[in-house]
Design a protein around this motif. Structure first.
Motif, PDB file in Angstrom:
ATOM      1  N   PRO A  17      13.414  14.556 -18.576  1.00 60.88           N
ATOM      2  CA  PRO A  17      14.378  13.544 -19.038  1.00 60.88           C
ATOM      3  C   PRO A  17      15.715  14.097 -19.517  1.00 60.88           C
ATOM      4  N   ARG A  18      15.730  15.269 -20.109  1.00 62.68           N
ATOM      5  CA  ARG A  18      16.968  15.805 -20.677  1.00 62.68           C
ATOM      6  C   ARG A  18      17.706  16.735 -19.715  1.00 62.68           C
ATOM      7  N   ASP A  19      17.266  16.811 -18.488  1.00 63.85           N
ATOM      8  CA  ASP A  19      17.929  17.663 -17.498  1.00 63.85           C
ATOM      9  C   ASP A  19      19.313  17.121 -17.161  1.00 63.85           C
ATOM     10  N   PRO A  20      20.210  17.965 -16.683  1.00 59.34           N
ATOM     11  CA  PRO A  20      21.517  17.474 -16.236  1.00 59.34           C
ATOM     12  C   PRO A  20      21.366  16.451 -15.120  1.00 59.34           C
ATOM     13  N   ALA A  21      22.250  15.478 -15.108  1.00 57.88           N
ATOM     14  CA  ALA A  21      22.233  14.493 -14.026  1.00 57.88           C
ATOM     15  C   ALA A  21      22.642  15.106 -12.706  1.00 57.88           C
ATOM     16  N   CYS A  22      23.379  16.195 -12.773  1.00 57.09           N
ATOM     17  CA  CYS A  22      23.897  16.868 -11.576  1.00 57.09           C
ATOM     18  C   CYS A  22      23.073  18.121 -11.291  1.00 57.09           C
ATOM     19  N   ASP A  23      22.657  18.281 -10.052  1.00 59.70           N
ATOM     20  CA  ASP A  23      21.955  19.509  -9.665  1.00 59.70           C
ATOM     21  C   ASP A  23      22.936  20.631  -9.359  1.00 59.70           C
ATOM     22  N   VAL A  24      23.963  20.319  -8.568  1.00 58.22           N
ATOM     23  CA  VAL A  24      24.917  21.346  -8.140  1.00 58.22           C
ATOM     24  C   VAL A  24      26.338  20.802  -8.249  1.00 58.22           C
ATOM     25  N   PHE A  25      27.209  21.591  -8.852  1.00 54.45           N
ATOM     26  CA  PHE A  25      28.628  21.260  -8.922  1.00 54.45           C
ATOM     27  C   PHE A  25      29.414  22.259  -8.085  1.00 54.45           C
ATOM     28  N   LEU A  26      30.436  21.774  -7.405  1.00 54.08           N
ATOM     29  CA  LEU A  26      31.328  22.662  -6.675  1.00 54.08           C
ATOM     30  C   LEU A  26      32.711  22.040  -6.576  1.00 54.08           C
ATOM     31  N   THR A  27      33.681  22.877  -6.308  1.00 55.38           N
ATOM     32  CA  THR A  27      35.061  22.435  -6.215  1.00 55.38           C
ATOM     33  C   THR A  27      35.777  23.252  -5.160  1.00 55.38           C
ATOM     34  N   GLY A  28      36.821  22.684  -4.592  1.00 53.94           N
ATOM     35  CA  GLY A  28      37.573  23.388  -3.558  1.00 53.94           C
ATOM     36  C   GLY A  28      38.318  22.415  -2.681  1.00 53.94           C
ATOM     37  N   ARG A 179      27.666  19.142 -16.735  1.00 51.08           N
ATOM     38  CA  ARG A 179      26.440  19.930 -16.864  1.00 51.08           C
ATOM     39  C   ARG A 179      25.694  19.874 -15.546  1.00 51.08           C
ATOM     40  N   ALA A 180      25.251  21.027 -15.092  1.00 52.22           N
ATOM     41  CA  ALA A 180      24.581  21.098 -13.805  1.00 52.22           C
ATOM     42  C   ALA A 180      23.571  22.238 -13.821  1.00 52.22           C
ATOM     43  N   ARG A 181      22.578  22.111 -12.962  1.00 53.37           N
ATOM     44  CA  ARG A 181      21.620  23.209 -12.831  1.00 53.37           C
ATOM     45  C   ARG A 181      22.279  24.430 -12.200  1.00 53.37           C
ATOM     46  N   ALA A 182      23.229  24.173 -11.291  1.00 54.10           N
ATOM     47  CA  ALA A 182      23.865  25.266 -10.558  1.00 54.10           C
ATOM     48  C   ALA A 182      25.292  24.880 -10.216  1.00 54.10           C
ATOM     49  N   ALA A 183      26.087  25.880  -9.916  1.00 52.77           N
ATOM     50  CA  ALA A 183      27.439  25.665  -9.420  1.00 52.77           C
ATOM     51  C   ALA A 183      27.721  26.726  -8.368  1.00 52.77           C
ATOM     52  N   ILE A 184      28.580  26.376  -7.423  1.00 55.57           N
ATOM     53  CA  ILE A 184      28.896  27.294  -6.329  1.00 55.57           C
ATOM     54  C   ILE A 184      30.376  27.621  -6.377  1.00 55.57           C
ATOM     55  N   ALA A 185      30.686  28.915  -6.335  1.00 56.51           N
ATOM     56  CA  ALA A 185      32.065  29.383  -6.413  1.00 56.51           C
ATOM     57  C   ALA A 185      32.364  30.304  -5.240  1.00 56.51           C
ATOM     58  N   SER A 186      33.616  30.341  -4.852  1.00 52.08           N
ATOM     59  CA  SER A 186      34.100  31.302  -3.868  1.00 52.08           C
ATOM     60  C   SER A 186      34.995  32.291  -4.592  1.00 52.08           C
ATOM     61  N   LEU A 205      23.471  27.953 -13.154  1.00 47.26           N
ATOM     62  CA  LEU A 205      23.350  29.194 -12.390  1.00 47.26           C
ATOM     63  C   LEU A 205      24.496  29.227 -11.386  1.00 47.26           C
ATOM     64  N   ILE A 206      25.277  30.298 -11.373  1.00 47.53           N
ATOM     65  CA  ILE A 206      26.440  30.401 -10.493  1.00 47.53           C
ATOM     66  C   ILE A 206      26.054  31.170  -9.240  1.00 47.53           C
ATOM     67  N   PHE A 207      26.245  30.532  -8.098  1.00 44.72           N
ATOM     68  CA  PHE A 207      26.044  31.163  -6.797  1.00 44.72           C
ATOM     69  C   PHE A 207      27.425  31.369  -6.183  1.00 44.72           C
ATOM     70  N   ALA A 208      27.698  32.549  -5.663  1.00 48.52           N
ATOM     71  CA  ALA A 208      29.047  32.827  -5.173  1.00 48.52           C
ATOM     72  C   ALA A 208      29.013  33.551  -3.839  1.00 48.52           C
ATOM     73  N   ASP A 209      29.960  33.163  -2.979  1.00 51.56           N
ATOM     74  CA  ASP A 209      30.244  33.945  -1.790  1.00 51.56           C
ATOM     75  C   ASP A 209      31.642  34.531  -1.957  1.00 51.56           C
ATOM     76  N   VAL A 210      32.119  35.204  -0.932  1.00 51.93           N
ATOM     77  CA  VAL A 210      33.414  35.870  -1.019  1.00 51.93           C
ATOM     78  C   VAL A 210      34.020  35.926   0.376  1.00 51.93           C
ATOM     79  N   GLY A 211      35.324  35.940   0.445  1.00 50.50           N
ATOM     80  CA  GLY A 211      36.000  36.053   1.726  1.00 50.50           C
ATOM     81  C   GLY A 211      36.476  37.471   1.978  1.00 50.50           C
ATOM     82  N   TRP A 212      37.168  37.636   3.084  1.00 48.35           N
ATOM     83  CA  TRP A 212      37.706  38.942   3.454  1.00 48.35           C
ATOM     84  C   TRP A 212      38.772  39.358   2.451  1.00 48.35           C
ATOM     85  N   ASP A 213      38.719  40.604   2.012  1.00 44.12           N
ATOM     86  CA  ASP A 213      39.684  41.115   1.052  1.00 44.12           C
ATOM     87  C   ASP A 213      40.943  41.574   1.788  1.00 44.12           C
TER      88      ASP A 213
END
Length: 393
Positions: A17-28, A179-186, A205-213
């Motif tokens: 019941p007290r878990d975040p309403a959002c599972d994953v947040f992301l922006t871009g 509030r979210a269980r996870a978020a995704i960042a680049s 929990l932050i999950f991240a990928d990366v582009g070409w440097d």
């Protein structure tokens, strides 16, 4: 999206019941993707090429958001949308078509949607993009660092803009992510996005990928938000350059000294992951498929891995599921159109077990699907979406 998705919630057994309403947040940035397939070769200068197939769909960060939503995760997206028909189409497709929460997104008056044209041929793709940086909403926090000042884009699949006089659209930066269980960042060298640290402090929990440097430095210390990450998911070339190793597996182990989970994608060879907390490692081969369009496959892989991680599956099962969803995606028109849902996964699992040529040992790798999927499924293949703009009911 298939209309007969079984409605599977991969986190149902874990919800409280007290878990975040959002599972994953992301922006871009959200792009309109126009994808041409069925080209026999690259376009030739001074000639007209006809493609045998075409699709259009929301792209950029929308690829990842759609992939997450189709796997049953409650997904929230903060993005700028163009004040044009393309922007209206993308908003409706994501909110109404995919059930993505856009309460943190906004439409920018007088700003046109960025566009990517992707051409798939010979198992690869070529992209041409155009867009201008969207003005940030009043009162939002801006990213810091060199990349933020120059407007360097995040890596978001098909929507990665080409170098051009017009600046690539920068991510939207919410003042306070939900509030979210996870978020995704680049991640990008020299850039820190304040929302990442905020989300991590709030338990995501932050999950991240990366582009070409583009700087050529390949310095992990130049990725300040890596310190907030639960998982880092570069491809093999990126991982080896960042760790100064000549082997993807060695690179994964080196990265696991910096993040709790290091996942290195190996293209046609699958993926390899190391749990930095326990030292456990897992390798899963890729599924051989006939690829129509690879656009957005990396985003779908990340979405599959996030799903398995939030559901607390074993590391090898997470890798296998991520690879499966990515393999299914490349068999359809690219980007968000191609992201599979549970109906497609169930249909594939039903089909593959009836193929006499399948190695039973290889099928055993996916036996965990039996506990997730319905006993019956529609026949393969399934059509995922209407691949164009403009049809009216």
């Amino acid at each position: 999206m298939s209309t007969d998705t079984p409605g599977i919630d991969p986190l149902q057994a874990l919800r409280a019941p007290r878990d975040p309403a959002c599972d994953v947040f992301l922006t871009g940035p959200v792009f309109l993707d126009i994808i041409f397939t069925g080209l026999d070769s690259a376009p030739v200068r001074g000639t007209e090429s006809w493609a045998r197939g075409m699709g259009s769909s929301p792209g950029g960060v929308a690829n990842m958001a759609t992939a997450l939503a189709r796997l049953g995760l409650r997904t929230s997206l903060a993005a700028a949308f163009g004040d044009d028909h393309y922007g209206e189409y993308c908003w409706d497709a994501l909110e109404q078509g995919e059930g993505i929460d856009l309460s943190m997104s906004h439409t920018v008056p007088g700003w046109h949607s960025p566009v990517t044209v992707s051409m798939a041929y010979e198992g690869e793709r070529t992209m041409v993009s155009h867009g201008h940086e969207a003005p940030a909403p009043a009162g939002t926090a801006a990213p810091t660092g060199t990349a933020a000042r120059t407007g360097a884009p995040a890596s978001t699949g098909a929507a990665a803009p080409t170098a051009a006089p017009t600046a690539a659209p920068a991510p939207a930066f919410p003042r306070c992510p939900p509030r979210a269980r996870a978020a995704i960042a680049s991640l990008a060298p020299g850039r820190s996005e304040p929302w990442v640290a905020t989300a991590a402090r709030n338990g995501a929990l932050i999950f991240a990928d990366v582009g070409w440097d583009e700087t050529g430095r390949w310095d992990l210390d130049a990725l300040p938000d890596l310190a907030h990450c639960e998982a880092f998911l570069p491809n093999a070339e990126e991982a080896m350059r960042y760790t100064r190793t000549d082997c993807p597996r060695a690179a994964a182990h080196a990265l696991a000294e910096r993040v709790p989970l290091a996942v290195v994608t190996l293209g046609a060879e699958g993926a390899y992951a190391v749990d930095g907390r326990t030292g456990a490692a897992a390798a899963v081969p890729a599924i051989e498929v006939e690829a129509l369009d690879p656009t957005g496959a990396g985003d779908v892989f990340v979405a599959g891995f996030v799903t398995g991680t939030l559901a607390d599956w074993p590391l090898a099962d997470r890798l296998a599921f991520a690879g499966l969803t990515a393999a299914l995606s490349v068999q359809e028109f690219g980007g968000s159109l191609s992201a599979p849902g549970w109906a497609e996964i169930a249909a594939w699992w039903q089909l593959i077990r009836t193929c006499a040529s399948q190695d039973p040992a290889a099928l055993e790798r996916y036996a965990f699907l039996d506990d997730l999927l319905p006993t019956t499924a529609r026949a393969w293949p399934l059509r995922r979406a209407v691949p164009t703009i403009g049809f009216r009911q």
